[in-house]
Write a protein that holds these residues in place. Structure first.
Motif, short mmCIF file in Angstrom:
data_model
loop_
_atom_site.label_atom_id
_atom_site.label_comp_id
_atom_site.label_asym_id
_atom_site.label_seq_id
_atom_site.Cartn_x
_atom_site.Cartn_y
_atom_site.Cartn_z
N VAL A 106 9.60 -1.83 -11.40
CA VAL A 106 9.15 -2.54 -12.51
C VAL A 106 7.76 -2.50 -12.98
O VAL A 106 7.30 -3.18 -14.02
N LEU A 107 7.10 -1.71 -12.19
CA LEU A 107 5.55 -1.56 -12.47
C LEU A 107 5.38 -0.21 -13.12
O LEU A 107 6.26 0.89 -12.68
N ASN A 108 4.33 0.06 -13.70
CA ASN A 108 3.90 1.29 -13.97
C ASN A 108 3.08 1.95 -13.02
O ASN A 108 2.46 1.45 -12.18
N LEU A 112 0.69 -1.21 -0.04
CA LEU A 112 -0.01 -0.02 -0.13
C LEU A 112 0.72 1.07 0.00
O LEU A 112 0.43 2.31 -0.49
N TYR A 113 2.05 1.10 0.60
CA TYR A 113 3.14 2.39 0.82
C TYR A 113 3.63 2.36 -0.64
O TYR A 113 3.68 3.49 -1.34
N VAL A 114 4.42 1.42 -1.11
CA VAL A 114 5.01 1.49 -2.44
C VAL A 114 4.04 1.99 -3.71
O VAL A 114 4.60 2.62 -4.51
N ARG A 115 3.02 1.24 -3.54
CA ARG A 115 2.07 1.68 -4.70
C ARG A 115 1.26 2.76 -4.50
O ARG A 115 0.34 2.91 -5.39
N GLU A 116 1.69 3.48 -3.47
CA GLU A 116 0.95 4.78 -3.13
C GLU A 116 -0.68 4.91 -3.14
O GLU A 116 -1.39 5.67 -3.78
N VAL A 117 -1.23 3.76 -2.40
CA VAL A 117 -2.61 3.65 -2.40
C VAL A 117 -3.14 4.63 -1.59
O VAL A 117 -4.17 5.16 -1.64
N TYR A 118 -2.30 4.85 -0.27
CA TYR A 118 -2.46 6.01 0.76
C TYR A 118 -1.43 7.18 0.78
O TYR A 118 -0.32 6.55 0.32
#
Lengths: 43, 210
Positions: free
Chosen positions: B136-138, B31-37
């Motif tokens: 490695v993710l968009n 959730l942190y790395v993918r900036e969900v919050y």
């Protein structure tokens, strides 16, 4: 080894998810702002 | 080397404890790395001897704990095949899926590799991979949300009923919309093999996110 849950072919796979949703980003953001303001006021 | 069944030493419970503790850290980090919050709700902690980001928002933390509390009995009985953290866009369409594929042996061979420190070392590698997976993710669209899915068998859902009632945290069968992703890109992140559990983590990413 087969899982116990796969012992029967009629035992279908199901995908479950919680009925409740997690707190939204907006709700978390509002709370975060309120906390920051409270901290500032406390100072 | 000694060979035991799952009932000996209550190994199912030990594995479930280890995996749920790990999944909690992994979910916070995703959730942190993918900036969900917003990053402001996360604090640096140390888990598996590496720095991780964990939320300090009580509602979010409670939600993650309740989710794992309900999944735990399935893992304990070796009935959770996959635990999936799904990141969804504003329209609730999945854009990314972090898939934890779990498999436990029916017979457990106890060797030096079963030492918890060895398992911790393997789990640490997963955490490190998650913390750098954004490379490695968009980028995800703004205002994403998340959900946790569990792949199990129809017969196993009975084991969940009691805990759902205790926690007032009901689970439902996922709709097609919550599962389907058009032509996902597969990104393998990490695989581990130990005497007590095998696990692989990969990400399924939607080709056109925005």
């Amino acid at each position: 080894a087969r899982r116990p849950s796969q012992s029967s072919d009629s035992d279908k796979q199901v995908i479950l998810l919680p009925c409740k949703s997690p707190p939204s980003r907006q709700r978390v953001q509002i709370k975060e702002k309120t906390n920051l303001e409270k901290e500032k006021n406390d100072l | 080397m000694t060979t035991l069944t799952r009932q000996d030493l209550n190994f199912g419970k030990v594995v479930a404890d280890i995996l749920c503790e790990f999944l909690e850290v992994a979910i916070h980090l995703i959730l942190y790395v993918r900036e969900v919050y917003p990053s402001g709700i996360f604090q640096k902690r140390r888990k598996y001897n590496v720095p991780v980001q964990m939320s300090c928002h009580p509602d979010l933390n409670q939600y993650i704990q309740d989710t794992l509390y309900c999944i735990k009995p399935l893992i304990e009985k070796n009935e959770a095949e996959k635990v999936v953290v799904v990141i969804m866009d504003k329209g609730h369409h999945p854009v990314e899926r972090f898939v934890f594929e779990i498999s436990q042996p029916t017979l457990l061979s106890i060797s030096s590799e079963t030492l918890l420190s060895h398992v911790e070392q393997l789990l640490r590698a997963f955490i490190l991979k998650i913390s750098v997976c954004d490379a490695v993710l968009n980028t995800n669209p703004p205002d994403c949300s998340f959900s946790v899915l569990v792949h199990t068998r129809e017969s196993a859902t009975r084991n969940m009923e009691k805990v759902q009632v205790i926690k007032d945290f009901p689970w439902i069968v996922a709709d097609e919309q919550e599962i389907h992703m058009q032509e996902p890109r597969l990104i393998p992140l990490k695989t581990m093999t130990s005497d007590i559990v095998k696990m692989q983590l990969y990400v399924e990413e939607k080709a056109q996110k925005i």
